[in-house]
Design a protein around this motif. Structure first.
Motif, PDB file in Angstrom:
ATOM      1  N   LEU A 139       0.998  -1.436   0.027  1.00 29.58           N
ATOM      2  CA  LEU A 139       0.047  -0.063   0.055  1.00 29.58           C
ATOM      3  C   LEU A 139       0.855   1.372   0.117  1.00 29.58           C
ATOM      4  N   SER A 167      -6.401  -4.843   4.424  1.00 33.92           N
ATOM      5  CA  SER A 167      -5.941  -3.492   3.553  1.00 33.92           C
ATOM      6  C   SER A 167      -6.658  -2.377   3.918  1.00 33.92           C
ATOM      7  N   ALA A 171      -5.970   1.387   5.437  1.00 32.50           N
ATOM      8  CA  ALA A 171      -6.214   2.578   4.734  1.00 32.50           C
ATOM      9  C   ALA A 171      -7.277   3.702   5.687  1.00 32.50           C
ATOM     10  N   TYR A 176      -2.562   5.219   4.369  1.00 27.04           N
ATOM     11  CA  TYR A 176      -2.512   4.606   2.989  1.00 27.04           C
ATOM     12  C   TYR A 176      -3.671   4.851   2.004  1.00 27.04           C
ATOM     13  N   TYR A 179      -8.545   0.682  -1.350  1.00 28.08           N
ATOM     14  CA  TYR A 179      -8.842   0.145  -2.787  1.00 28.08           C
ATOM     15  C   TYR A 179     -10.390   0.535  -2.977  1.00 28.08           C
TER      16      TYR A 179
END
Length: 326
Positions: A139, A167, A171, A176, A179
């Protein structure tokens, strides 16, 4: 035909995603240009490819063939501002190029940008996550590309549910990028992976879903009914496992519904996908004008097909079994 917003991004696409895996493989550059032209002429704008396409296409293929053709087409047509381009990183080229380590992602992105002849990739996919690289490293590399203006948004494909969720949680810390989309293997005869975990994650984090292998390698078009039919195509052996009573029943019902709505089994199968929660644009390649006509018919069919017919297909596909013979 209405546009789809990808996740929480500023990207808007029409509800069919053209697969570029055939460009430079089963289609020449000239043939690929005709398909790309025909796709946009029918009102669509979303093109999917990957750096590894199509390394399997023969002794002269090294990967990058699809991106190169798409890049030449964009340059020749001068339509960059009208097209949304998705490509991917991470798949194994079988020559040492693979994975999601930061330095590799940066190099691969530069190579993709050169082949595509664009300043930025609209949607950059993590193509496959084998769990070997820390999520923070992957990331972080994507963040650097976004900060540099070389990637607009990121997405995930072939990522285990636990890694995907982790993930997305990373974020949320603000350190980061998140998606915005998910590209799973999903269709009427391949439902388990998405239905079991990924659908809930997509809904919770507002990921727009673009299923690949929408027609199960051609099985859902109805052209495979027997083992001998598998010899019709280079993809035939990949669909052998679907030749079961349940699989063939699904194909039979697709044909019945195609007759009812004066369309094709392929269009019905893709229309069914548009009724799946979070699905924005099914992914399919095309090698001839007739295939583009089918793709173009899907949004209209989805708007008029009766819910009871969608429910019938959903029930049948939930009973799917597989032929595990080699």
């Amino acid at each position: 035909m209405h546009s789809i917003q990808i996740g929480d991004s500023a990207l808007k696409v029409m509800p069919i995603n053209l697969g570029g895996n055939v460009f430079g493989w089963t289609l020449s550059e000239q043939e690929s240009f005709k398909i790309l032209d025909g796709f946009v002429e029918r009102g669509f704008n979303f093109i999917d490819t990957a750096d590894v396409y199509s390394v399997w296409g023969g002794p002269n293929n090294k990967g990058g063939e699809s991106e190169t053709i798409i890049g030449k087409w964009i340059r020749a047509r001068g339509n960059r501002d009208k097209i949304v381009i998705a490509t991917k990183v991470g798949w194994d080229f079988k020559d040492g190029r693979k994975g999601l380590k930061a330095d590799y992602i940066r190099r691969a992105a530069e190579d993709s940008l050169k082949r595509l002849q664009v300043d930025a990739i609209d949607l950059y996919y993590n193509h496959i996550d084998t769990g070997e690289v820390p999520l923070e490293e992957t990331l972080g590399a994507f963040k650097q590309l976004i900060d540099a203006g070389k990637v607009r948004y990121i997405a995930a494909s072939n990522v285990p549910a636990d890694r995907l969720k982790a993930s997305l949680e990373l974020a949320k810390t603000g350190s980061y990028p998140a998606y915005q989309a998910l590209q799973p293997h999903y269709n009427l005869v391949e439902r388990a992976g998405y239905d079991s975990d990924l659908q809930q994650i997509a809904a919770h984090y507002n990921l727009t879903v673009f299923p690949y292998w929408s027609l199960a390698g051609g099985f859902l078009t109805g052209k495979y009914h027997t083992i001998s039919d598998l010899e019709q195509s280079i993809r035939g052996l990949h669909v052998k496992k679907y030749l079961t009573p349940e699989g063939l029943m699904i194909v039979d019902v697709l044909q019945q519904l195609a007759d009812k709505y004066q369309t094709t089994p392929a269009a019905v199968a893709m229309a069914w996908l548009l009724f799946t929660p979070m699905v924005g644009a099914p992914l399919s390649s095309a090698t001839k004008e007739a295939h583009l006509d089918i793709l173009a018919s899907v949004p209209d069919l989805a708007a008029r097909i009766e819910q009871e017919d969608i429910d019938r297909l959903t029930e049948l596909s939930g009973k799917m079994t597989y032929n595990n013979e080699k």
